[in-house]
Scaffold this active site. Sequence first.
Site, PDB file in Angstrom:
ATOM      1  N   THR A  91       0.845  -1.198   0.000  1.00 46.78           N
ATOM      2  CA  THR A  91       0.000   0.000   0.000  1.00 46.78           C
ATOM      3  C   THR A  91       0.871   1.235   0.000  1.00 46.78           C
ATOM      4  O   THR A  91       1.908   1.243   0.660  1.00 46.78           O
ATOM      5  CB  THR A  91      -0.844   0.013   1.288  1.00 46.78           C
ATOM      6  OG1 THR A  91      -1.662  -1.141   1.273  1.00 46.78           O
ATOM      7  CG2 THR A  91      -1.690   1.266   1.413  1.00 46.78           C
ATOM      8  N   ARG A 141     -13.123  -8.473  -0.264  1.00 43.07           N
ATOM      9  CA  ARG A 141     -12.148  -8.425   0.836  1.00 43.07           C
ATOM     10  C   ARG A 141     -11.614  -7.000   0.996  1.00 43.07           C
ATOM     11  O   ARG A 141     -11.257  -6.346   0.026  1.00 43.07           O
ATOM     12  CB  ARG A 141     -11.005  -9.395   0.548  1.00 43.07           C
ATOM     13  CG  ARG A 141      -9.893  -9.426   1.613  1.00 43.07           C
ATOM     14  CD  ARG A 141      -8.765  -8.483   1.287  1.00 43.07           C
ATOM     15  NE  ARG A 141      -7.692  -8.547   2.269  1.00 43.07           N
ATOM     16  CZ  ARG A 141      -6.703  -7.659   2.348  1.00 43.07           C
ATOM     17  NH1 ARG A 141      -6.652  -6.640   1.523  1.00 43.07           N
ATOM     18  NH2 ARG A 141      -5.760  -7.788   3.255  1.00 43.07           N
ATOM     19  N   GLY A 185      -8.811  -4.636   3.287  1.00 42.89           N
ATOM     20  CA  GLY A 185      -7.698  -4.687   4.240  1.00 42.89           C
ATOM     21  C   GLY A 185      -7.748  -3.520   5.214  1.00 42.89           C
ATOM     22  O   GLY A 185      -8.791  -2.901   5.439  1.00 42.89           O
ATOM     23  N   GLY A 233      -3.138  -6.742   5.893  1.00 47.58           N
ATOM     24  CA  GLY A 233      -4.244  -5.999   6.494  1.00 47.58           C
ATOM     25  C   GLY A 233      -4.969  -6.761   7.582  1.00 47.58           C
ATOM     26  O   GLY A 233      -5.321  -6.204   8.630  1.00 47.58           O
TER      27      GLY A 233
HETATM   28  N1  ASP Z   1      -2.292  -3.446   3.782  1.00 46.95           N
HETATM   29  C1  ASP Z   1      -2.766  -3.857   2.484  1.00 46.95           C
HETATM   30  C2  ASP Z   1      -3.937  -4.749   2.627  1.00 46.95           C
HETATM   31  O1  ASP Z   1      -3.923  -5.639   3.452  1.00 46.95           O
HETATM   32  C3  ASP Z   1      -1.745  -4.497   1.657  1.00 46.95           C
HETATM   33  C4  ASP Z   1      -0.322  -4.011   1.833  1.00 46.95           C
HETATM   34  O2  ASP Z   1      -0.095  -2.903   2.235  1.00 46.95           O
HETATM   35  O3  ASP Z   1       0.616  -4.750   1.576  1.00 46.95           O
HETATM   36  O4  ASP Z   1      -4.872  -4.609   1.871  1.00 46.95           O
END
Ligand code: ASP
Length: 315
Positions: free
Chosen positions: A150, A178, A180, A204
């Site tokens: 992200t 889904r 996160g 997430g």
């Molecule tokens: N945090 C994000 C999610 O779980 C993915 C990531 O940042 O790697 O959607």
Amino acid sequence: MWGIIATWRMAHDGVLAAKKMLEAEAFAGDAMETAIKSVEDYPFYKSVGYGGLPNENGILEMDAAYMDGDTFAIGAVAGITDVANPISVARKLSHDKFNSFRVGDGATQYAMLEGFERKNMLTERAKKIWEKRCEEIAKTNLSPYDGHDTVGMVCLDKQARMTAGTSSSGLFMKKKGRVGDSPLSGSGFYVDAEVGGAAATGLGEDLMKGCLSYEIVRLMAAGLTPQQACDKAVYEFADTLTRRYGKAGAFSLVAMNNEGAWGVATNVEFTFSVAVKDGTCGIFMANPGPDHTTLIQPITQEWLDAYEKRIKAPV
Ligand code: ASP
């Protein structure tokens, strides 16, 4: 003072654009939105905006959030599709008193009605990667969930206004619907302009268990430096989760306080970009160090070259 800190190497060009704006007295929200949009627009980043990898059905569902640290106003979208800049939609929603967090069709319809640019966000390249992964999974039973990053940012402007924001396509091959941590206040991001802000990247499902962005801001409010707050929140929670849940996914957090001091903690190798008024400006590599500390070093040209090659390698 002014400053901006952001997750991952991919944020750096946007951070440089934001830096120029902040030097010229721009509002933190404008500088940060510009920076996040530049990541969303770049086709070779596989986990944010255009070029992002889709869910298991081949649909690119995106999550984003915007928070104003002065008013605590938050806008967020989750599972939005076919919109060029989810961060701008989230920012617009932050002005609304009600209905400020929209999901799925509701988010996409809102963006269309408000005149945001409609765009097919699934590039041919991302589609190819998805098709290939579907074939591999059918053959080998591989875990589908890798390739997620992200962009999360915290920004401070010359007038001490602060904002935080995130944008993500979430987990590659995620199930439809889904969501996160990235659009969730306290987990993916948090900012209080009287203290500072934090933003997250990583798994997430696990980041949400610790509300780590809020925790870091809370620790800074209690007097810890951003680095101390990051180290304490991230490593202690990773340990606790490992003990009580059995394992902890990847966690990487960045933070900045309202004086432009910054910190980072991570339980995996992690790159980030930072620019502050005193001259620090660049991409750094962070790794977990001994005794709940974080090792931070400037990125090497060798790493950057390999990265460039990797993100553009033929599929
Ligand atoms: N945090 C994000 C999610 O779980 C993915 C990531 O940042 O790697 O959607």
